[in-house]
Design a protein around this motif. Sequence first.
Motif, PDB file in Angstrom:
ATOM      1  N   GLU A 239     -65.410-102.641 -16.119  1.00  0.00           N
ATOM      2  CA  GLU A 239     -66.064-103.943 -16.253  1.00  0.00           C
ATOM      3  C   GLU A 239     -66.430-104.392 -14.847  1.00  0.00           C
ATOM      4  O   GLU A 239     -65.938-103.832 -13.865  1.00  0.00           O
ATOM      5  N   TRP A 257     -64.785-109.377 -24.161  1.00  0.00           N
ATOM      6  CA  TRP A 257     -66.085-108.805 -23.812  1.00  0.00           C
ATOM      7  C   TRP A 257     -66.785-108.206 -25.025  1.00  0.00           C
ATOM      8  O   TRP A 257     -68.014-108.135 -25.055  1.00  0.00           O
ATOM      9  N   ARG A 319     -71.123-106.788 -19.492  1.00  0.00           N
ATOM     10  CA  ARG A 319     -70.170-106.813 -18.391  1.00  0.00           C
ATOM     11  C   ARG A 319     -69.402-105.494 -18.300  1.00  0.00           C
ATOM     12  O   ARG A 319     -68.944-105.112 -17.219  1.00  0.00           O
TER      13      ARG A 319
END
Length: 373
Positions: A239, A257, A319
């Motif tokens: 990430e 996420w 991300r």
Amino acid sequence: MKPIGLYIDFPFCLARCSFCAFNIQGYREGFAGRYAEALQKEIAVYAEMPVWQEREITSIYLGGGTPSLYAPGVLTGLVALCRTRLPMAADVEVTLEAHPATIHAENLSPLREGGINRLSMGVQSFSDTHLEALGRHHTAEGARAAFFAARAAGFTHIGIDLIYALPDQTFSGWEATLQAAIDLAPEHLSLYALSIEEGTLFDKKARAGLLSLPSEGDAVAQYQAAQARLAAAGYRQYEISNFARPGEECRHNLLYWDRGEVLGIGLSAHSYLDQEHRANTDSLPAYLEMIASARLPVDRVEKVSPEALRKDRIIFGLRKTEGVPLELLEEDVSLRQTADRLISEGLLVIDHRQIRLTSKGLLLADEVALAFI
């Protein structure tokens, strides 16, 4: 069973750090004790709700604030309550955010024995000069001692948080902090660029011209140096800000996420359940009063449309270094047009039916996210 994360917030801290803009409180035993009892009651209320049908908790995250200020029995008691009252995966990840000044041999062993199996240590720096400027209450040597004590207590999953682009931080100074962290061989590292938040001590100093911050180019150089050095040390960047040994990725953060479901317990806690975003009250007196009245402390609820959820899954999913499935964008012409533009600008790339950030895109992730809003 559908995975769900459980976040439990502890808003109390030793003191407010120079960079912190979170909703925290100074630690006072009376308030802290009442608050822990209120957390138990909120968990008990949710335990009686039908939300748990076809769901199973795969991660518990005790965050804050500084939850490690509490006695081990309080924290492990909450974990035990969750295990007793809520459906729990056999291999549930249980993370405790820990300030190095608050953990030692005497409390680490009962924490580990009580079911907490992962630590996230807020070290922030291995420079005593920077630690003092940040308003931390530990030294570099104290952080090392806390880490070794955690290992001795049996913790095999430890993450270290660091902040880069600090005031007066040189490139060599950042490299020294990074190497000091690598030398400890934690399973996980999180690296965050310093952000000057309104109302913080750093914000006041910056406005007064008393803060010497690295340039944007210097900050980028520090980040890229960390990427290279951590890769060489066997850490995989999964990430934008997170690096881990294979298999040591933070399960709880991945839920966020991936826009998975998370139930938030405690002051200011946020939840995503049944296509709704819910936020608990930010007022500690109001939180305690609502729990005492057998009411859930939720004061904001927002229904999430399928279109908004798709955008969220793209923005947050990008991300991750693996990106998101290309199908997410193919369902919406405007989203695909946005992606095509970002691809032409060198910020995104399509790779094996996944769309992900390029190395340039990792540096401009906020701009990529804004393009999809």
